[in-house]
Design an enzyme around this catalytic site. Structure first.
Site, short mmCIF file in Angstrom:
data_model
loop_
_atom_site.label_atom_id
_atom_site.label_comp_id
_atom_site.label_asym_id
_atom_site.label_seq_id
_atom_site.Cartn_x
_atom_site.Cartn_y
_atom_site.Cartn_z
N CYS A 46 -12.60 -24.77 8.84
CA CYS A 46 -13.70 -23.97 8.09
C CYS A 46 -13.94 -22.74 8.78
O CYS A 46 -14.13 -21.69 8.13
CB CYS A 46 -14.86 -24.83 7.75
N THR A 47 -14.10 -22.40 9.97
CA THR A 47 -14.41 -21.30 10.58
C THR A 47 -13.28 -20.21 10.59
O THR A 47 -13.62 -19.26 10.07
CB THR A 47 -14.64 -21.52 12.24
#
Length: 150
Positions: A46-47
């Site tokens: 997600c990062t």
């Protein structure tokens, strides 16, 4: 899982962002919008995805797009995620799954032999009238902007 498809109209929604502000779909009427769903703030995939979109934000804006990130994290977790990586776009804290259910991205997932319900990583491109013009099912987290612009 009844996911929105190309040609579908996005149902009206309201959710809070990382700062507790109400965000409505109608806020984006007349604008092109990218809504990307991710399972959990501050996790590696997600990062990578959100940072790739951040790094290409100007290019996406030059193409006329606004961005909204969505997960079921709390406003506090979303605020920390946004601050830590300096994201220039809002992150919706969809704890009650209003937006997640509207787009149909909640469903059965498999990870390391375990089955569980969760958010499927998907991105929706929406035109000025609120219609889905494209759905990206297989998100390349490190190269997502290129997928969108490609």
């Amino acid at each position: 899982m009844n996911t929105l498809k190309e040609g579908d109209m996005v149902p009206a929604f309201t959710a809070v962002d990382q700062d507790g502000n109400s965000i409505n779909l109608s806020d984006y009427k007349g604008k092109k919008l990218i809504v990307f769903f991710y399972p959990k703030a501050n996790t590696p995939g997600c990062t990578a995805e959100a940072c790739n979109l951040r790094d290409n934000y100007k290019t996406l804006q030059d193409q006329g797009y606004e961005l909204l990130g969505v997960s079921a994290d709390s406003p506090k977790k979303q605020a920390n995620f946004k601050k830590k990586y300096d994201f220039p776009f809002p992150l919706l804290a969809d704890e009650d799954h209003t937006v997640i259910n509207a787009f149909g991205v909640w469903g059965l997932k498999k990870f390391m032999g375990r089955e569980y319900d969760g958010i499927h990583r998907k991105t929706f491109m929406i035109d000025e009238s609120g219609m889905v013009t494209r759905v990206i099912d297989k998100v390349k987290t490190k190269d997502h902007a290129a997928q969108i612009l490609g």
